[in-house]
Design an enzyme around this catalytic site. Structure first.
Site, PDB file in Angstrom:
ATOM      1  N   LYS A   1       0.881  -1.235   0.152  1.00 11.44           N
ATOM      2  CA  LYS A   1      -0.053   0.056   0.053  1.00 11.44           C
ATOM      3  C   LYS A   1       0.916   1.389  -0.054  1.00 11.44           C
ATOM      4  O   LYS A   1       0.601   2.309  -0.596  1.00 11.44           O
ATOM      5  CB  LYS A   1      -0.924  -0.043   1.216  1.00 11.44           C
ATOM      6  CG  LYS A   1      -1.682   1.375   1.331  1.00 11.44           C
ATOM      7  CD  LYS A   1      -2.719   1.610   0.308  1.00 11.44           C
ATOM      8  CE  LYS A   1      -3.613   2.896   0.634  1.00 11.44           C
ATOM      9  NZ  LYS A   1      -4.328   3.103  -0.275  1.00 11.44           N
TER      10      LYS A   1
ATOM     11  N   LYS B   1       0.611  12.082   4.959  1.00 14.46           N
ATOM     12  CA  LYS B   1       1.039  10.862   5.993  1.00 14.46           C
ATOM     13  C   LYS B   1       1.588   9.750   5.108  1.00 14.46           C
ATOM     14  O   LYS B   1       2.741   9.269   5.393  1.00 14.46           O
ATOM     15  CB  LYS B   1      -0.185  10.344   6.683  1.00 14.46           C
ATOM     16  CG  LYS B   1       0.045   9.144   7.500  1.00 14.46           C
ATOM     17  CD  LYS B   1      -1.172   8.135   7.640  1.00 14.46           C
ATOM     18  CE  LYS B   1      -2.030   7.854   6.306  1.00 14.46           C
ATOM     19  NZ  LYS B   1      -3.101   6.756   6.549  1.00 14.46           N
TER      20      LYS B   1
HETATM   21  P1  NAD Z   1     -11.301   9.897   7.970  1.00 13.93           P
HETATM   22  O1  NAD Z   1     -10.335  10.665   8.755  1.00 13.93           O
HETATM   23  O2  NAD Z   1     -12.484  10.263   7.044  1.00 13.93           O
HETATM   24  O3  NAD Z   1     -11.894   8.856   8.774  1.00 13.93           O
HETATM   25  C1  NAD Z   1     -11.153   8.015   9.960  1.00 13.93           C
HETATM   26  C2  NAD Z   1     -12.203   8.131  11.248  1.00 13.93           C
HETATM   27  O4  NAD Z   1     -11.740   7.519  12.373  1.00 13.93           O
HETATM   28  C3  NAD Z   1     -12.962   9.406  11.610  1.00 13.93           C
HETATM   29  O5  NAD Z   1     -14.338   9.477  11.503  1.00 13.93           O
HETATM   30  C4  NAD Z   1     -12.532   9.542  13.192  1.00 13.93           C
HETATM   31  O6  NAD Z   1     -13.543  10.110  13.737  1.00 13.93           O
HETATM   32  C5  NAD Z   1     -12.446   8.210  13.685  1.00 13.93           C
HETATM   33  N1  NAD Z   1     -11.527   7.707  14.612  1.00 13.93           N
HETATM   34  C6  NAD Z   1     -10.292   8.314  15.028  1.00 13.93           C
HETATM   35  N2  NAD Z   1      -9.735   7.890  16.027  1.00 13.93           N
HETATM   36  C7  NAD Z   1     -10.794   7.108  16.498  1.00 13.93           C
HETATM   37  C8  NAD Z   1     -10.882   6.297  17.678  1.00 13.93           C
HETATM   38  N3  NAD Z   1      -9.956   6.243  18.529  1.00 13.93           N
HETATM   39  N4  NAD Z   1     -11.832   5.553  17.925  1.00 13.93           N
HETATM   40  C9  NAD Z   1     -13.117   5.507  16.995  1.00 13.93           C
HETATM   41  N5  NAD Z   1     -13.032   6.346  15.978  1.00 13.93           N
HETATM   42  C10 NAD Z   1     -11.907   6.986  15.484  1.00 13.93           C
HETATM   43  O7  NAD Z   1     -10.150   8.844   7.192  1.00 13.93           O
HETATM   44  P2  NAD Z   1     -10.419   8.069   5.740  1.00 13.93           P
HETATM   45  O8  NAD Z   1     -10.388   8.948   4.651  1.00 13.93           O
HETATM   46  O9  NAD Z   1     -11.835   7.397   6.102  1.00 13.93           O
HETATM   47  O10 NAD Z   1      -9.116   7.026   5.736  1.00 13.93           O
HETATM   48  C11 NAD Z   1      -9.094   6.172   6.905  1.00 13.93           C
HETATM   49  C12 NAD Z   1      -7.734   5.193   6.436  1.00 13.93           C
HETATM   50  O11 NAD Z   1      -8.198   4.773   5.166  1.00 13.93           O
HETATM   51  C13 NAD Z   1      -6.530   6.148   6.663  1.00 13.93           C
HETATM   52  O12 NAD Z   1      -5.521   5.454   7.035  1.00 13.93           O
HETATM   53  C14 NAD Z   1      -6.253   6.283   5.110  1.00 13.93           C
HETATM   54  O13 NAD Z   1      -5.103   6.730   4.651  1.00 13.93           O
HETATM   55  C15 NAD Z   1      -6.995   5.246   4.397  1.00 13.93           C
HETATM   56  N6  NAD Z   1      -7.544   5.409   2.928  1.00 13.93           N
HETATM   57  C16 NAD Z   1      -8.111   6.314   2.770  1.00 13.93           C
HETATM   58  C17 NAD Z   1      -8.853   6.511   1.343  1.00 13.93           C
HETATM   59  C18 NAD Z   1      -9.548   7.796   0.762  1.00 13.93           C
HETATM   60  O14 NAD Z   1      -9.593   8.115  -0.416  1.00 13.93           O
HETATM   61  N7  NAD Z   1     -10.097   8.693   1.953  1.00 13.93           N
HETATM   62  C19 NAD Z   1      -8.345   5.471   0.355  1.00 13.93           C
HETATM   63  C20 NAD Z   1      -7.764   4.357   0.547  1.00 13.93           C
HETATM   64  C21 NAD Z   1      -7.305   4.464   2.038  1.00 13.93           C
END
Ligand code: NAD
Length: 304
Positions: free
Chosen positions: A178, A253
């Site tokens: 990834k 990140k």
């Molecule tokens: P985001 O910030 O939209 O969602 C993360 C969620 O986690 C938030 O709603 C936050 O409130 C919650 N959270 C944080 N700490 C927490 C805890 N201790 N307990 C419960 N909930 C908690 O992020 P995202 O865009 O959904 O991405 C999530 C992961 O997926 C990241 O690692 C990102 O790099 C990866 N990712 C994102 C994408 C994209 O296009 N958005 C694509 C592939 C991978």
């Protein structure tokens, strides 16, 4: 068509943000029961619209379930959620399969594999690619690392959310794949930004230039999904004033994870370093919560 898995399971899901909210909706459509928790109550409410059963604490989400999935921002959040006091290892039964789909650093992933295993749990690292459009469509690519039996068990549950499930090897290999993938994506995105601005200044119609590039050698996922010019690609954040689909902070990140891996392997990555500097600047200038495709503002400061 809905993809139904053979055995219906009860799944605890932690992290219902941009990705988690959409991924859980597909698990529910696939016939699974999903208990969802997030620190942000608005995220839980939004996921409930997709059929997630809201719960008020992490402990409620992970007690008495077949599997726990996490979709959290960074390694520090994932470590806290699994290993912290009152975390997943403290509340789940050791028969529960643990699947982390966040993108995190390899050291955190290794610690999670080792600590989970010492406590008698099966754990896999299973990060995803495909963005929020792939999450919504149930076509994500999952890269899954861990013990083969645990990976097979996770693959059965992952099926309704995925277009591809690739077994990458042992512990942390999913995160390694990834990190390399996202470094390439973000370099492609920076290339799209430079090409889009230069094409405009050469007097090309933006749609005509995109039509050329998308069937020529400049084609890429970034071009087809995140093209940073409004009105060209339906899924692009540029259409919505660069409201985040994937924040600049999370992109920063990810490219930072690649540069850390480069350092630990004695690898020089000049293109990644350049893109990292641009994303870091977005974060430092207070735009970390906007979409990473706003990287185009480095080439044309009038944008965004
Ligand atoms: P985001 O910030 O939209 O969602 C993360 C969620 O986690 C938030 O709603 C936050 O409130 C919650 N959270 C944080 N700490 C927490 C805890 N201790 N307990 C419960 N909930 C908690 O992020 P995202 O865009 O959904 O991405 C999530 C992961 O997926 C990241 O690692 C990102 O790099 C990866 N990712 C994102 C994408 C994209 O296009 N958005 C694509 C592939 C991978």
């Amino acid at each position: 068509m809905e993809k139904r898995s053979a055995a219906m399971a009860t799944i605890g899901w932690i992290g219902l943000g941009h990705m988690g909210s959409r991924m859980t909706a597909n698990l529910v459509k696939g016939g699974h029961t999903v208990l969802g928790f997030d620190l942000n109550p608005a995220a839980i409410e939004a996921a409930a619209v997709g059929g997630v059963k809201p719960v008020a604490s992490l402990a409620e989400a992970v007690r008495d379930v077949d599997a726990v999935f996490t979709m959290l921002p960074k390694g520090e959040h994932v470590r806290a959620v699994y290993l912290g006091e009152g975390g997943v290892l403290a509340h789940a039964a050791p028969t529960t399969l643990l699947v982390d789909s966040s993108t995190i650093d390899i050291d955190s992933a290794r610690t999670l594999h080792e600590t989970a295993s010492e406590s008698g749990f099966r754990f896999v690292d299973a990060p995803v690619s495909g963005g929020i459009s792939g999450a919504a469509a149930g076509t994500l690519t999952f890269m899954v690392g861990g013990e083969p039996a645990a990976v097979d068990a996770a693959a059965t549950l992952i099926e309704p959310m995925s277009g591809n499930i690739i077994r990458t090897g042992g512990a942390t290999s999913g995160q390694a794949a990834k990190i390399c993938n996202n470094m390439m994506l973000l370099i492609n995105l920076a290339g799209c930004a430079e090409g889009a601005v230069l094409a405009d200044r050469l007097g090309l119609d933006p749609q005509v230039f995109w039509n050329v590039a998308s069937v020529s050698s400049a084609d890429s996922w970034a071009l087809r999904t995140w093209y940073p010019v409004p009105g060209i690609v339906e899924t692009a954040a540029a259409n919505n004033g660069f409201a985040a689909t994937f924040t600049a902070e999370l992109a920063n990140k990810d490219i930072g994870l690649a540069l850390a891996a480069a350092e630990s392997t004695g690898t020089v990555l000049p293109a990644a370093q350049l893109v990292r500097d641009q994303l870091q600047h977005l974060v430092d200038s207070g735009r970390g919560d906007r979409d990473c495709s706003l990287i185009i503002s480095h080439i044309d400061p009038a944008i965004g």
